[in-house]
Design a protein around this motif. Structure first.
Motif, PDB file in Angstrom:
ATOM      1  N   PHE A 121     -13.611   2.554  -9.496  1.00 32.34           N
ATOM      2  CA  PHE A 121     -12.241   2.610  -8.975  1.00 32.34           C
ATOM      3  C   PHE A 121     -12.003   3.879  -8.163  1.00 32.34           C
ATOM      4  CE2 PHE A 121     -10.380  -0.555 -12.116  1.00 32.34           C
ATOM      5  CZ  PHE A 121      -9.767  -1.338 -11.162  1.00 32.34           C
ATOM      6  N   LEU A 122     -12.330   5.006  -8.741  1.00 31.89           N
ATOM      7  CA  LEU A 122     -12.064   6.289  -8.089  1.00 31.89           C
ATOM      8  C   LEU A 122     -12.712   6.368  -6.711  1.00 31.89           C
ATOM      9  CD1 LEU A 122     -10.924   9.236  -8.377  1.00 31.89           C
ATOM     10  CD2 LEU A 122     -13.186   9.850  -9.241  1.00 31.89           C
ATOM     11  N   ARG A 123     -13.976   5.988  -6.641  1.00 32.27           N
ATOM     12  CA  ARG A 123     -14.712   6.126  -5.376  1.00 32.27           C
ATOM     13  C   ARG A 123     -14.304   5.078  -4.351  1.00 32.27           C
ATOM     14  NH1 ARG A 123     -20.599   7.859  -7.851  1.00 32.27           N
ATOM     15  NH2 ARG A 123     -19.803   9.719  -8.895  1.00 32.27           N
ATOM     16  N   PHE A 124     -14.034   3.864  -4.811  1.00 31.48           N
ATOM     17  CA  PHE A 124     -13.613   2.850  -3.848  1.00 31.48           C
ATOM     18  C   PHE A 124     -12.324   3.265  -3.166  1.00 31.48           C
ATOM     19  CE2 PHE A 124     -11.091  -0.944  -2.781  1.00 31.48           C
ATOM     20  CZ  PHE A 124     -11.919  -1.464  -1.795  1.00 31.48           C
ATOM     21  N   TYR A 169       0.826  -1.209   0.000  1.00 35.80           N
ATOM     22  CA  TYR A 169       0.000   0.000   0.000  1.00 35.80           C
ATOM     23  C   TYR A 169       0.862   1.261   0.000  1.00 35.80           C
ATOM     24  CZ  TYR A 169      -4.302  -2.599   0.305  1.00 35.80           C
ATOM     25  OH  TYR A 169      -5.346  -3.433   0.003  1.00 35.80           O
ATOM     26  N   MET A 170       2.003   1.228   0.644  1.00 38.07           N
ATOM     27  CA  MET A 170       2.909   2.370   0.593  1.00 38.07           C
ATOM     28  C   MET A 170       3.355   2.609  -0.853  1.00 38.07           C
ATOM     29  SD  MET A 170       6.628   2.942   2.425  1.00 38.07           S
ATOM     30  CE  MET A 170       7.396   1.659   1.413  1.00 38.07           C
ATOM     31  N   ASP A 171       3.712   1.529  -1.532  1.00 40.44           N
ATOM     32  CA  ASP A 171       4.161   1.633  -2.915  1.00 40.44           C
ATOM     33  C   ASP A 171       3.033   2.152  -3.808  1.00 40.44           C
ATOM     34  OD1 ASP A 171       6.549   1.365  -4.264  1.00 40.44           O
ATOM     35  OD2 ASP A 171       6.085  -0.630  -5.035  1.00 40.44           O
ATOM     36  N   ALA A 172       1.827   1.623  -3.607  1.00 39.62           N
ATOM     37  CA  ALA A 172       0.681   2.067  -4.408  1.00 39.62           C
ATOM     38  C   ALA A 172       0.419   3.549  -4.201  1.00 39.62           C
ATOM     39  CB  ALA A 172      -0.556   1.252  -4.043  1.00 39.62           C
ATOM     40  N   ARG A 173       0.514   4.018  -2.957  1.00 42.30           N
ATOM     41  CA  ARG A 173       0.283   5.447  -2.699  1.00 42.30           C
ATOM     42  C   ARG A 173       1.344   6.309  -3.365  1.00 42.30           C
ATOM     43  NH1 ARG A 173      -1.411   3.409   2.316  1.00 42.30           N
ATOM     44  NH2 ARG A 173       0.653   3.672   3.229  1.00 42.30           N
ATOM     45  N   ARG A 174       2.587   5.840  -3.370  1.00 49.45           N
ATOM     46  CA  ARG A 174       3.649   6.616  -4.024  1.00 49.45           C
ATOM     47  C   ARG A 174       3.368   6.764  -5.515  1.00 49.45           C
ATOM     48  NH1 ARG A 174       9.024   4.087  -1.157  1.00 49.45           N
ATOM     49  NH2 ARG A 174       8.280   2.227  -2.232  1.00 49.45           N
ATOM     50  N   ILE A 175       2.953   5.677  -6.147  1.00 52.63           N
ATOM     51  CA  ILE A 175       2.630   5.742  -7.576  1.00 52.63           C
ATOM     52  C   ILE A 175       1.420   6.639  -7.801  1.00 52.63           C
ATOM     53  CG2 ILE A 175       1.914   4.406  -9.586  1.00 52.63           C
ATOM     54  CD1 ILE A 175       3.388   1.994  -8.267  1.00 52.63           C
ATOM     55  N   ALA A 176       0.401   6.471  -6.963  1.00 52.30           N
ATOM     56  CA  ALA A 176      -0.817   7.276  -7.107  1.00 52.30           C
ATOM     57  C   ALA A 176      -0.518   8.758  -6.954  1.00 52.30           C
ATOM     58  CB  ALA A 176      -1.854   6.835  -6.071  1.00 52.30           C
ATOM     59  N   ASN A 177       0.343   9.101  -6.018  1.00 54.83           N
ATOM     60  CA  ASN A 177       0.660  10.512  -5.782  1.00 54.83           C
ATOM     61  C   ASN A 177       1.298  11.162  -7.003  1.00 54.83           C
ATOM     62  OD1 ASN A 177      -0.333  10.400  -3.179  1.00 54.83           O
ATOM     63  ND2 ASN A 177       1.660  10.050  -2.232  1.00 54.83           N
ATOM     64  N   THR A 178       2.056  10.396  -7.775  1.00 60.13           N
ATOM     65  CA  THR A 178       2.681  10.972  -8.968  1.00 60.13           C
ATOM     66  C   THR A 178       1.665  11.264 -10.053  1.00 60.13           C
ATOM     67  OG1 THR A 178       3.148   8.853 -10.076  1.00 60.13           O
ATOM     68  CG2 THR A 178       4.786   9.670  -8.486  1.00 60.13           C
ATOM     69  N   ARG A 179       0.464  10.694  -9.917  1.00 59.45           N
ATOM     70  CA  ARG A 179      -0.576  10.885 -10.947  1.00 59.45           C
ATOM     71  C   ARG A 179      -1.763  11.691 -10.445  1.00 59.45           C
ATOM     72  NH1 ARG A 179      -1.231   4.797 -13.249  1.00 59.45           N
ATOM     73  NH2 ARG A 179       0.991   4.246 -13.339  1.00 59.45           N
ATOM     74  N   GLY A 180      -1.655  12.188  -9.230  1.00 63.16           N
ATOM     75  CA  GLY A 180      -2.768  12.950  -8.679  1.00 63.16           C
ATOM     76  C   GLY A 180      -3.958  12.097  -8.300  1.00 63.16           C
ATOM     77  N   LEU A 181      -3.734  10.814  -8.027  1.00 64.98           N
ATOM     78  CA  LEU A 181      -4.806   9.901  -7.637  1.00 64.98           C
ATOM     79  C   LEU A 181      -4.754   9.634  -6.136  1.00 64.98           C
ATOM     80  CD1 LEU A 181      -4.514   7.280 -10.524  1.00 64.98           C
ATOM     81  CD2 LEU A 181      -6.116   9.199 -10.372  1.00 64.98           C
ATOM     82  N   THR A 182      -5.875   9.178  -5.610  1.00 58.30           N
ATOM     83  CA  THR A 182      -5.960   8.852  -4.184  1.00 58.30           C
ATOM     84  C   THR A 182      -6.069   7.355  -4.000  1.00 58.30           C
ATOM     85  OG1 THR A 182      -7.070  10.944  -3.677  1.00 58.30           O
ATOM     86  CG2 THR A 182      -7.322   9.160  -2.077  1.00 58.30           C
ATOM     87  N   VAL A 183      -5.218   6.801  -3.145  1.00 54.01           N
ATOM     88  CA  VAL A 183      -5.299   5.395  -2.754  1.00 54.01           C
ATOM     89  C   VAL A 183      -5.272   5.347  -1.234  1.00 54.01           C
ATOM     90  CG1 VAL A 183      -4.107   3.176  -2.700  1.00 54.01           C
ATOM     91  CG2 VAL A 183      -4.287   4.426  -4.851  1.00 54.01           C
ATOM     92  N   ARG A 184      -6.434   5.137  -0.641  1.00 53.83           N
ATOM     93  CA  ARG A 184      -6.540   5.001   0.809  1.00 53.83           C
ATOM     94  C   ARG A 184      -6.722   3.527   1.130  1.00 53.83           C
ATOM     95  NH1 ARG A 184     -10.957   8.781   3.284  1.00 53.83           N
ATOM     96  NH2 ARG A 184      -9.704   8.369   5.153  1.00 53.83           N
ATOM     97  N   GLY A 185      -5.927   3.028   2.032  1.00 55.24           N
ATOM     98  CA  GLY A 185      -5.994   1.606   2.363  1.00 55.24           C
ATOM     99  C   GLY A 185      -7.390   1.193   2.792  1.00 55.24           C
ATOM    100  N   PRO A 186      -7.896   0.085   2.257  1.00 58.24           N
ATOM    101  CA  PRO A 186      -9.228  -0.392   2.661  1.00 58.24           C
ATOM    102  C   PRO A 186      -9.229  -0.817   4.123  1.00 58.24           C
ATOM    103  CG  PRO A 186      -8.154  -1.990   1.245  1.00 58.24           C
ATOM    104  CD  PRO A 186      -7.285  -0.777   1.244  1.00 58.24           C
ATOM    105  N   GLN A 187     -10.394  -0.699   4.731  1.00 53.74           N
ATOM    106  CA  GLN A 187     -10.505  -0.974   6.166  1.00 53.74           C
ATOM    107  C   GLN A 187     -10.885  -2.413   6.483  1.00 53.74           C
ATOM    108  OE1 GLN A 187     -13.194   2.472   6.671  1.00 53.74           O
ATOM    109  NE2 GLN A 187     -11.669   3.322   8.055  1.00 53.74           N
ATOM    110  N   LYS A 188     -11.072  -3.215   5.459  1.00 50.03           N
ATOM    111  CA  LYS A 188     -11.341  -4.638   5.643  1.00 50.03           C
ATOM    112  C   LYS A 188     -11.026  -5.338   4.326  1.00 50.03           C
ATOM    113  CE  LYS A 188     -16.171  -4.895   4.179  1.00 50.03           C
ATOM    114  NZ  LYS A 188     -17.508  -5.440   4.508  1.00 50.03           N
ATOM    115  N   ILE A 189     -11.111  -6.667   4.333  1.00 48.67           N
ATOM    116  CA  ILE A 189     -10.967  -7.428   3.102  1.00 48.67           C
ATOM    117  C   ILE A 189     -12.339  -7.494   2.440  1.00 48.67           C
ATOM    118  CG2 ILE A 189     -10.450  -9.680   2.101  1.00 48.67           C
ATOM    119  CD1 ILE A 189      -8.370 -10.071   4.273  1.00 48.67           C
TER     120      ILE A 189
END
Length: 200
Positions: A114-117, A67-87
């Protein structure tokens, strides 16, 4: 000029890496005049990352890094990736994807999903919430909950079985001429294979 080859792409809305692969995959396909065939593959997260309550320290390190890696990639594209709170069980939102495809509205639907999730603004297990996204994407949603329990569920499950039969185990997975490429970091390799095919 050879016929345009087919590219199948397996995705799961609950995968941040599938989300982040959407834009580069579309760009790659457009460069070759390919219309990707998008299919859902609903991941069973506990099968490879363990259930939340039973994960060991190694599995937690892997999850946190991912999730850290995903957020780093998302930040370079102006996207939001917030870790899900459950499976999550993402099958309902994927059945919605099939409904959207039936009506030629895949992109407006999947982009919203995708965006809203990943902003924690969509309950992907709730048929009513998914139906609302269908409505916004211009897809008739009347009777969606019932359809999702019947025909939609059968089609979804058949696609997931089909994916596993050809070797899919994660997302995004790209299938080109029966060859599998897993992960967006394989896009350069996929590009080379398409170039070789078109040049042959």
């Amino acid at each position: 000029m050879p016929d345009t080859p087919e590219l199948t792409v397996y995705i799961d809305v609950k995968s941040p890496f599938a989300y982040l692969a959407m834009e580069p995959t579309r760009a790659l396909a457009a460069a070759f005049g390919i219309e990707p065939v998008w299919k859902p593959y609903t991941l069973e997260i506990p099968d490879f990352l363990g259930a939340v309550e039973t994960r060991n320290a190694h599995q937690w390190r892997k999850v946190r890094y991912a999730y850290m890696d995903a957020r780093r990639i998302a930040n370079t594209r102006g996207l939001t990736v917030r870790g899900p709170q459950k499976i999550f069980d993402s099958s309902i939102v994927h059945i919605g994807m099939l409904r959207a495809q039936d009506h030629g509205r895949f992109e407006p639907y999947i982009d919203r999903a995708f965006l809203r999730f990943w902003k924690r603004e969509l309950e992907i297990e709730d048929p009513a919430a998914v139906a609302a996204v269908l409505d916004e994407a211009g897809v008739p949603s009347a009777g969606f909950a019932e359809w999702a329990q019947g025909e939609g569920r059968r089609r979804h499950d058949a696609l997931c079985r089909e994916a596993e039969e050809i070797g899919v185990f994660g997302v995004p997975t790209f299938v080109f001429r029966d060859e599998l490429f897993w992960g967006s970091e394989r896009l350069d390799m996929l590009r080379k294979r398409i170039e070789e095919t078109l040049a042959a």
